[in-house]
Design a protein around this motif. Structure first.
Motif, short mmCIF file in Angstrom:
data_model
loop_
_atom_site.label_atom_id
_atom_site.label_comp_id
_atom_site.label_asym_id
_atom_site.label_seq_id
_atom_site.Cartn_x
_atom_site.Cartn_y
_atom_site.Cartn_z
N UNK A 9 0.83 -1.20 0.00
CA UNK A 9 0.00 0.00 0.00
C UNK A 9 0.87 1.26 0.00
N UNK A 10 1.90 1.26 0.82
CA UNK A 10 2.83 2.40 0.85
C UNK A 10 3.51 2.56 -0.50
N UNK A 11 3.95 1.46 -1.08
CA UNK A 11 4.60 1.50 -2.40
C UNK A 11 3.67 2.11 -3.45
N UNK A 12 2.41 1.76 -3.38
CA UNK A 12 1.43 2.30 -4.33
C UNK A 12 1.27 3.82 -4.18
N UNK B 126 3.50 5.88 -2.87
CA UNK B 126 4.76 6.51 -3.30
C UNK B 126 4.84 6.59 -4.81
N UNK B 127 4.40 5.54 -5.46
CA UNK B 127 4.40 5.50 -6.92
C UNK B 127 3.53 6.61 -7.51
N UNK B 128 2.51 7.00 -6.77
CA UNK B 128 1.61 8.08 -7.20
C UNK B 128 2.12 9.46 -6.79
N UNK B 129 3.29 9.51 -6.20
CA UNK B 129 3.88 10.80 -5.84
C UNK B 129 3.56 11.30 -4.45
N UNK B 130 3.03 10.45 -3.61
CA UNK B 130 2.65 10.85 -2.26
C UNK B 130 3.82 10.65 -1.28
N UNK B 131 3.71 11.31 -0.14
CA UNK B 131 4.58 11.07 1.01
C UNK B 131 3.74 10.27 1.99
N UNK B 132 4.29 9.20 2.55
CA UNK B 132 3.52 8.31 3.42
C UNK B 132 4.11 8.24 4.81
N UNK B 133 3.23 8.00 5.77
CA UNK B 133 3.62 7.81 7.16
C UNK B 133 2.92 6.55 7.66
N UNK B 134 3.68 5.74 8.38
CA UNK B 134 3.11 4.54 9.01
C UNK B 134 3.09 4.79 10.51
N UNK B 135 1.90 4.72 11.11
CA UNK B 135 1.76 4.92 12.56
C UNK B 135 2.02 3.58 13.23
N UNK B 136 3.16 3.48 13.90
CA UNK B 136 3.61 2.21 14.48
C UNK B 136 2.65 1.62 15.50
N UNK B 137 2.04 2.41 16.41
CA UNK B 137 1.13 1.79 17.38
C UNK B 137 -0.15 1.22 16.77
N UNK B 138 -0.68 1.85 15.73
CA UNK B 138 -1.98 1.41 15.19
C UNK B 138 -1.89 0.71 13.84
N UNK C 160 9.35 8.31 1.68
CA UNK C 160 9.38 9.27 0.58
C UNK C 160 9.44 8.54 -0.74
N UNK C 161 8.98 9.23 -1.79
CA UNK C 161 9.08 8.65 -3.13
C UNK C 161 10.53 8.67 -3.59
N UNK C 162 10.81 7.97 -4.63
CA UNK C 162 12.16 7.94 -5.18
C UNK C 162 12.52 9.31 -5.73
N UNK C 163 13.79 9.65 -5.62
CA UNK C 163 14.23 10.88 -6.29
C UNK C 163 14.46 10.55 -7.76
N UNK D 241 8.15 -1.79 -12.19
CA UNK D 241 8.21 -0.57 -11.38
C UNK D 241 7.55 -0.80 -10.02
N UNK D 242 6.44 -1.50 -10.01
CA UNK D 242 5.75 -1.80 -8.75
C UNK D 242 6.66 -2.58 -7.81
N UNK D 243 7.33 -3.60 -8.34
CA UNK D 243 8.23 -4.40 -7.53
C UNK D 243 9.41 -3.55 -7.04
N UNK D 244 9.89 -2.66 -7.88
CA UNK D 244 11.00 -1.77 -7.47
C UNK D 244 10.56 -0.88 -6.32
N UNK D 245 9.33 -0.38 -6.36
CA UNK D 245 8.83 0.45 -5.27
C UNK D 245 8.65 -0.36 -3.98
N UNK D 246 8.23 -1.58 -4.11
CA UNK D 246 8.09 -2.45 -2.93
C UNK D 246 9.46 -2.64 -2.29
N UNK D 247 10.47 -2.92 -3.10
CA UNK D 247 11.83 -3.07 -2.59
C UNK D 247 12.35 -1.76 -2.00
N UNK D 248 11.98 -0.66 -2.60
CA UNK D 248 12.38 0.66 -2.10
C UNK D 248 11.79 0.93 -0.71
#
Length: 133
Positions: A10-13, A15-27, A64-67, A121-128
């Motif tokens: 989900x995060x990779x997706x 990022x691929x769309x140009x978003x910045x993502x945050x994962x809330x560790x407790x929830x 963050x997305x890839x530079x 590209x999807x797999x590359x983002x997952x690895x990223x």
């Protein structure tokens, strides 16, 4: 909470769309917003989210997305992975020409390798994302 494969995808997706993502560790909740560094970014609709994240920053992991250098490397890796020598060379030529991102996209969009590129590209983002954990 640990990041699951579903979280990573989900995060990779996002990022691929140009978003910045945050994962809330407790929830395990994923928050996202457009990159504030892009032209025409309007911060007003995102102010509540910014406040939410800032007030609990220690519990969030930021992704963050890839530079452009990293994104270029993914395109080059894809081209080099192709067994079709003529198409591979054509893509590599486009990547070494002026406006490589635009050229690559134009060539891929009308090729039989379009879906293969999306999957790569999807797999590359997952690895990223995994590398950022």
């Amino acid at each position: 909470m640990e990041l699951t494969q579903q979280h990573i995808e989900e995060i990779a997706e996002f990022l691929e769309c140009g978003m910045v993502c945050y994962f809330h560790k407790p929830t395990g909740e994923i928050e996202w917003h457009p990159d504030p560094d892009i032209p025409f970014f309007e911060p007003e609709p995102w102010e509540d989210l910014f406040e939410k994240i800032d007030s609990d920053l220690g519990n969030y992991m930021r992704f963050q997305q890839m530079d452009s250098r990293e994104a270029f490397q993914v395109m080059e890796d894809f081209a080099n992975s192709l067994t079709d020598v003529f198409f591979r060379e054509h893509l590599l030529e486009q990547l070494s020409a002026r406006k490589p991102f635009q050229n690559f996209k134009f060539v891929i969009e009308s090729s039989k390798y379009r879906q293969e590129w999306f999957d790569f590209r999807r797999q590359a983002y997952i690895e990223y994302v995994r590398a950022q954990i």
